[in-house]
Design a protein around this motif. Structure first.
Motif, short mmCIF file in Angstrom:
data_model
loop_
_atom_site.label_atom_id
_atom_site.label_comp_id
_atom_site.label_asym_id
_atom_site.label_seq_id
_atom_site.Cartn_x
_atom_site.Cartn_y
_atom_site.Cartn_z
N UNK A 179 0.84 -1.20 0.00
CA UNK A 179 0.00 0.00 0.00
C UNK A 179 0.88 1.25 0.00
N UNK A 180 1.86 1.28 0.89
CA UNK A 180 2.74 2.44 1.00
C UNK A 180 3.49 2.69 -0.31
N UNK A 181 3.99 1.64 -0.91
CA UNK A 181 4.71 1.77 -2.18
C UNK A 181 3.80 2.32 -3.27
N UNK A 182 2.59 1.82 -3.35
CA UNK A 182 1.64 2.28 -4.37
C UNK A 182 1.25 3.75 -4.15
N UNK A 183 0.99 4.12 -2.91
CA UNK A 183 0.63 5.51 -2.60
C UNK A 183 1.80 6.43 -2.95
N UNK A 184 3.01 6.02 -2.60
CA UNK A 184 4.20 6.82 -2.95
C UNK A 184 4.35 6.98 -4.45
N UNK A 185 3.85 6.03 -5.22
CA UNK A 185 3.92 6.07 -6.68
C UNK A 185 2.75 6.87 -7.29
N UNK A 186 1.85 7.38 -6.45
CA UNK A 186 0.75 8.20 -6.95
C UNK A 186 -0.59 7.50 -7.02
N UNK A 187 -0.70 6.30 -6.46
CA UNK A 187 -2.00 5.61 -6.46
C UNK A 187 -2.99 6.40 -5.63
N UNK A 188 -4.17 6.55 -6.18
CA UNK A 188 -5.24 7.27 -5.50
C UNK A 188 -6.37 6.32 -5.18
N UNK A 189 -6.83 6.32 -3.94
CA UNK A 189 -7.97 5.45 -3.60
C UNK A 189 -9.24 5.94 -4.28
N UNK A 190 -10.14 5.00 -4.52
CA UNK A 190 -11.44 5.34 -5.09
C UNK A 190 -12.14 6.25 -4.10
#
Length: 144
Positions: free
Chosen positions: A129-140
């Protein structure tokens, strides 16, 4: 290269991925195997490596030209490589896919399914989760 030879190379590539044998994957790719060619059911090599957390093989396939966001459609192997890796918490594989340009916000099922972040949150895999958020992932909906 004729279709029969390419089919044989594809079978060898999938066998090497299943065995987790990066050296064999490298050799088959050097022999001309197409890193994008799906198997008979529609599963793609990159998906197979990603869902099983084989980061080194994922790196080899991407370096050979596999597209990081191409969905697999094989029976039991549907979805994007990044969603597959995120679902199982394969953080190093997620990192490799993101490095090669995988879209952290791309939803599966032609945009109607879950995103990599949703998969990582539901299981849960906090490091992924942390890696994805750091990469710009946005939750629905925009919030975690």
């Amino acid at each position: 290269m004729n279709r029969r030879h390419q089919k044989k190379l594809s079978h060898r590539l999938f066998a090497a991925i299943a065995a987790g044998d990066a050296a064999r994957v490298r050799a088959v790719l050097r022999s001309g195997a197409d890193p994008e060619r799906p198997d008979g059911e529609g599963a793609r090599p990159l998906y197979e490596a990603a869902v099983n957390g084989k980061a080194e093989i994922v790196r080899l396939l991407l370096a050979a030209g596999a597209a990081p966001d191409t969905e697999s459609s094989g029976i039991g192997a549907e979805g994007t490589p990044l969603c597959a890796a995120a679902c199982w918490g394969h953080t190093e594989t997620v990192r490799v896919l993101l490095t090669y340009g995988a879209d952290p916000n791309l939803r599966e099922d032609d945009g109607t399914g879950w995103s990599p972040l949703e998969w990582a949150l539901r299981v849960p895999h906090p490091e992924t989760v942390e890696l994805l958020v750091d990469a710009g992932a946005m939750p629905h909906g925009g919030t975690l």
